[in-house]
Design a protein around this motif. Structure first.
Motif, PDB file in Angstrom:
ATOM      1  N   LYS A 139      -4.783   0.641   8.867  1.00 21.57           N
ATOM      2  CA  LYS A 139      -4.962  -0.391  10.074  1.00 21.57           C
ATOM      3  C   LYS A 139      -5.534  -1.712   9.452  1.00 21.57           C
ATOM      4  CE  LYS A 139      -7.549  -0.653  14.349  1.00 21.57           C
ATOM      5  NZ  LYS A 139      -8.540   0.072  15.141  1.00 21.57           N
ATOM      6  N   ILE A 192      -8.457  10.709  12.023  1.00 19.61           N
ATOM      7  CA  ILE A 192      -8.782   9.241  12.636  1.00 19.61           C
ATOM      8  C   ILE A 192      -9.291   9.737  13.993  1.00 19.61           C
ATOM      9  CG2 ILE A 192      -7.928   7.141  13.394  1.00 19.61           C
ATOM     10  CD1 ILE A 192      -6.299   6.879  10.665  1.00 19.61           C
ATOM     11  N   LYS A 193      -8.491  10.489  14.793  1.00 17.31           N
ATOM     12  CA  LYS A 193      -8.918  10.896  16.267  1.00 17.31           C
ATOM     13  C   LYS A 193     -10.463  11.476  16.290  1.00 17.31           C
ATOM     14  CE  LYS A 193      -7.678  14.598  18.343  1.00 17.31           C
ATOM     15  NZ  LYS A 193      -6.637  15.591  18.802  1.00 17.31           N
ATOM     16  N   GLU A 243       0.913  11.762   7.638  1.00 14.47           N
ATOM     17  CA  GLU A 243       1.056  10.977   8.673  1.00 14.47           C
ATOM     18  C   GLU A 243       0.271  11.825  10.003  1.00 14.47           C
ATOM     19  OE1 GLU A 243       4.747   8.791   9.189  1.00 14.47           O
ATOM     20  OE2 GLU A 243       3.844   7.358   7.813  1.00 14.47           O
ATOM     21  N   GLN A 244       0.878  12.969  10.090  1.00 12.99           N
ATOM     22  CA  GLN A 244       0.259  13.835  11.244  1.00 12.99           C
ATOM     23  C   GLN A 244      -1.048  14.243  10.882  1.00 12.99           C
ATOM     24  OE1 GLN A 244       3.277  17.210  11.452  1.00 12.99           O
ATOM     25  NE2 GLN A 244       4.603  15.855  12.524  1.00 12.99           N
ATOM     26  N   ARG A 297      -3.181  12.823   9.299  1.00 13.56           N
ATOM     27  CA  ARG A 297      -3.946  11.458   9.282  1.00 13.56           C
ATOM     28  C   ARG A 297      -4.514  11.205  10.600  1.00 13.56           C
ATOM     29  NH1 ARG A 297      -2.274   6.504  10.264  1.00 13.56           N
ATOM     30  NH2 ARG A 297      -3.471   4.779   9.440  1.00 13.56           N
ATOM     31  N   GLU A 298      -3.523  11.211  11.637  1.00 16.79           N
ATOM     32  CA  GLU A 298      -3.704  10.763  13.027  1.00 16.79           C
ATOM     33  C   GLU A 298      -4.813  11.449  13.540  1.00 16.79           C
ATOM     34  OE1 GLU A 298      -0.654  10.602  15.945  1.00 16.79           O
ATOM     35  OE2 GLU A 298       0.623   9.428  14.462  1.00 16.79           O
ATOM     36  N   ASP A 308      -9.685   3.758   8.510  1.00 19.90           N
ATOM     37  CA  ASP A 308      -8.159   3.691   8.683  1.00 19.90           C
ATOM     38  C   ASP A 308      -7.714   2.544   7.695  1.00 19.90           C
ATOM     39  OD1 ASP A 308      -5.575   3.625   9.239  1.00 19.90           O
ATOM     40  OD2 ASP A 308      -5.868   3.439  11.451  1.00 19.90           O
TER      41      ASP A 308
END
Lengths: 470, 414
Positions: free
Chosen positions: A282, A368-369, A361-362, A364-365, A279
């Motif tokens: 972050k 990462i999940k 962004e969608q 990406r989330e 990430d």
């Protein structure tokens, strides 16, 4: 299906050497060896050497009502050249000739199996002042399928998708008939598709389910003497994208704009996704990398363009510097090998430029999940009128569990980005095609079905891809 | 966070160093198939192995694939068929063996592939598949079996008598029976390209180098090893090493690219036979003498030539410039390059057992290379491998271009 009888008839068309029903040959056509899509089945592979031979093959396939799957390199991230229902794979690799280059009208007439390496090599040797739009796909992949499937090139800002680079085509229909579309249907010139009824649309985006393109004219562009490529680096996608959009509409001789996140950048640098930071945001790493190329005819013009580009970036506080540019089909192996397991697939879509950041962004989330570094790429097309947005994922294709997870992850990204109005996947696998079938007006779906039936009455052309109600 | 240590961060500057995967993960060479089974499927069959794409030209590089037509005959196909075997998706057949044998193992394909493990190691599993074919009784091909039997009996693959091996040797060649330097002539030079042997021996004589030629020189084993018969080849190697030791040999010069690679690389690295004998290829020796001033070119040859890189010293051993440097120093020689040169060179089509078992492919490859040489307007193709030389001489038609070994040219100017 009586393979031996069909093989025997096919051998009469192309010669014994170029037909095979050997298990080893079948194996290499049964799967695209990259995606997480299901394997198919190849019964017979054949390598014709002319449009006439393709016609004969299609006629034999009609006689036996056996599927015909056109094929050049068979890798496209949607598995759309994987034979879903068995049959004959028509490998077009011997149709690899550049027939003609018209320098006045700037187009090349090429055969259906010409690869990017073939075209690039031919132009460099014979017409060094012209350039073709070049894709990122490997040099051994096909030009014609890239155009037919809305592939995008490094001249996308000038010309749009590969489909918009098409001037005309020669096509063997599902019936075995040969047709031409565009100006070439009435003359020796292949300068364009205007002003006749544009029949090219019967084959573009149909994933080989309506015919086999044996010749195509593709647009070429002049190599302008002054050219600079800039690299822009920003903290986040949401800061960089508006600047790129502004630049795309500023009329600064820009022929290509694309941008990637850190994950994508890492994927193409011989890294292993297991060893990279997952990430970047972050961890306060830069997560926007933009590349744009501007070109001009005179030095003065070019200088002015560059100054304007730099000024826009400075105003927007985006760091930017000139970088080395190479125009080449390249083996972006990271697209399928970032996980070091030879597996890769994308949710790649055309969409409104308004939704690029949301798309990233969608997706990406979700990545990462799942513990995967998000890999995102977007290219602005045709003067900034629309764009491509794409999220890649990678996996070990030798591990059934990883394939299962990859499918789940892809589906999840697909379903989320589909909620953004206007997101339409290109080179879609069958499960994604179904989504569009459900969304489209019933009369539109019906028209597609009727066209498919008209051009391929026995439903033998690349069946099982979900096109036309199949 | 252990994994992230592989990336260094510099505050406000971002990434300073990325550890690339091939720097992390080095495979061993010369291993059996299982050693490579976790990397070969990284291949996506993308076709990059088919074409030069980093240098100008964009030419096709794979004789096997261009001739065979189907993907199976290119590296991508072979990678995935190998995966098919190791993962149990396909079974060994005679046809599968033929696919792997219908290849000169020239490795032009691996030079193009940018997947690090495939780029560096695909040659290992191409050979391992041949070994596996032999183990299972699918290899080698019948013609290769025939010449192997002859090697075991008469020490050469050309179906010639061992007793005639030194027929080329002129009486004026001076040898030193006590010399510790051996000129290892090789089978092709001894039986087919005897001018190369004569030229090499005369050059050594003119430099007053003390050397000897073994009366009982045997095949180096390359044609046996390259066709997957590793155990038989190893026995040949053991026999040769014993002869070298018994003859007090400390250094070997060979004019054959294949013998050079086999003696220098295959014996110790594949067979584990660390013979401790220095092995040098004739061009290396000549360049050293030129640079030291011992060898001087006193005459000239007014000719435009092109140099063909033999696979066995080029891609297999990484030697590209040494022969070129010698050729450029010959007065009157104009060296022009073919489009496909050095690591991109198109194979002549004779190696890997292809010339004996797949004559059509072999001729196709040779003719393509000859045509490429002709396009440079060179009057001769020069190489430093007797096998390549013999291949060109066999396929050049109507004397349209000549073919020479580098030793023949050097002999003319000293």
């Amino acid at each position: 299906m009586n393979n031996s009888k069909i093989v025997s008839e096919l051998e009469k068309v192309v010669g014994e050497k170029y037909v095979s029903a050997q298990p080893e040959i079948q194996f290499l056509y049964h799967y695209d060896f990259i995606t997480a899509e299901p394997e198919g089945k190849c019964d017979i592979a054949i390598i014709p050497n002319s449009a006439e031979e393709v016609q004969e093959i299609v006629k034999i396939a009609n006689k036996y009502k056996t599927p015909v799957v056109p094929w050049v390199s068979g890798i496209n991230f949607g598995s759309i050249a994987t034979p879903r229902k068995g049959g004959i794979v028509v490998d077009l690799r011997r149709l690899n000739r550049v027939i003609e280059v018209n320098e006045d009208d700037m187009y090349a007439v090429i055969e259906g199996g010409v690869t990017w390496a073939d075209l690039k090599g031919y132009l460099e040797k014979n017409h060094p002042d012209l350039r073709a739009g070049i894709t990122w796909s490997p040099p051994g992949t096909g030009v014609v399928p890239a155009c037919l499937c809305y592939g995008m090139f490094d001249l996308g800002m000038l010309g749009g998708t590969g489909a918009e680079f098409i001037n005309g085509m020669e096509v063997v229909l599902g019936s075995g008939d040969l047709i031409k579309v565009g100006s070439c249907s009435l003359s020796n010139y292949w300068y364009g598709r205007q002003p006749l009824p544009d029949l090219a649309g019967l084959f573009i985006g149909w994933e080989g389910t309506t015919g086999i393109v044996t010749k195509m004219a593709v647009k070429l562009w002049p190599k302008l003497p002054y050219r600079t490529t800039y690299l822009a680096i920003g903290a986040k996608m949401k800061f960089g994208v508006p600047v790129m959009l502004k630049l795309s509409k500023a009329g600064l001789g820009i022929c290509d704009i694309y941008f990637v996140n850190l994950g994508w950048l890492q994927s193409v640098q011989e890294l292993n996704e297991k060893d990279v930071i997952k990430d970047p945001v972050k961890n306060k790493m830069p997560d926007f990398f933009g590349l744009l190329t501007t070109q001009a005819y005179t030095e003065k013009q070019h200088k002015a363009q560059c100054e304007a580009i730099e000024a826009i970036c400075t105003e927007s506080k985006l760091r930017m510097r000139p970088t080395e540019e190479t125009q080449a089909p390249i083996q972006l192996w990271g697209c399928w090998n970032f996980a070091r397991g030879g597996g890769g697939q994308w949710i790649g879509s055309y969409c409104s430029t308004r939704d690029i950041v949301k798309y990233y962004e969608q997706s990406r989330e979700i990545c990462i999940k799942y513990g995967r570094p998000p890999q995102f790429y977007s290219r602005l097309m045709f003067g900034g009128h629309y764009c491509v947005a794409r999220t890649n994922i990678n996996f070990n294709k030798n591990d059934p569990n990883e394939i299962k997870i990859a499918r789940k992850l892809l589906k999840e990204i697909h379903d989320v980005v589909q909620e953004l109005d206007g997101v339409v996947m290109y080179k879609p696998p069958k499960w994604a095609v179904q989504t569009y079938h459900d969304k489209t007006l019933p009369a539109t779906s019906d028209l597609i079905r009727k066209i498919k039936q008209l051009l391929d009455p026995n439903n033998i052309m690349n069946p099982g891809q979900g096109i036309g109600g199949d | 966070m252990e994994k992230e240590k592989k990336i260094e961060y510099i505050k406000e500057k971002g990434i300073s160093k990325l550890v690339l995967e091939h720097e992390n993960h080095k495979l061993e060479r010369n291993k059996q198939l299982e050693h490579y089974e976790d990397v070969m499927y990284q291949c996506g069959k993308c076709g990059t192995c088919r074409t030069i794409f980093k240098e100008a030209g964009w030419e096709r590089v794979c004789p096997s694939g261009e001739f065979g037509g189907f993907e199976a005959f290119y590296l991508g196909g072979k990678n995935l068929l190998t995966w098919g075997i190791t993962s149990g998706q396909i079974k060994w057949t005679e046809y599968l063996a033929k696919i792997f044998y219908q290849c000169s193992v020239c490795l032009a394909c691996t030079q193009q592939c940018q997947i690090p493990e495939i780029h560096h190691y695909a040659g290992e599993w191409l050979m391992a598949m041949r070994e596996e074919a032999v183990r299972l009784g699918f290899g080698p091909m019948s013609e290769q079996k025939r010449y192997t039997e002859h090697i075991m009996k008469e020490n050469n693959p050309y179906l010639e008598k061992h007793e005639n091996r030194l027929d080329w040797l002129p009486s004026n060649i001076k040898q030193s029976p006590d010399a510790k330097l051996l000129y290892f002539v090789g089978c092709t030079t001894s039986y087919r390209e005897q001018n190369v042997a004569i030229a090499t021996a005369e050059i050594l004589n003119s430099l007053q180098i003390e050397f000897k030629i073994l009366k009982d020189e045997y095949c180096c084993g390359s044609p046996v090893y390259m066709t997957g018969q590793t155990q038989k080849a190893k026995k040949i190697a053991e026999k040769n090493i014993e002869i070298f030791k018994d003859s007090g040999i400390e250094k070997i010069i060979t004019s054959c690219a294949g013998c050079y690679r086999t003696l220098k690389d295959t014996y110790p690295k594949k067979f584990g036979l660390d013979h401790g004998i220095e092995v040098i290829h004739l061009p290396e020796f000549l360049l050293d003498k030129l640079n030291s001033g011992t060898l001087k070119f006193n005459n000239q040859i007014n000719m435009k030539i092109t140099y063909h890189d033999p696979c066995h010293i080029g891609r297999h051993m990484g030697i590209y410039e040494t022969p070129r440097e010698i050729l450029k120093k010959i007065p009157g020689i104009e060296l022009v390059e073919m489009i496909r040169n050095r690591h991109n060179a198109w194979c002549c089509g004779s190696g890997g057992g292809v010339r004996s078992a797949f004559k059509d492919l072999s001729a196709f490859a040779a003719n393509e290379r000859i045509e490429e040489a002709k396009k440079t307007s060179a009057k001769a193709i020069v190489s430093c491998c007797p096998f390549c030389l013999n291949q060109f001489k066999t396929h050049i038609k109507n004397n349209e271009i000549k073919a020479f070994d580098i030793s023949e040219l050097v002999r003319k100017v000293i």
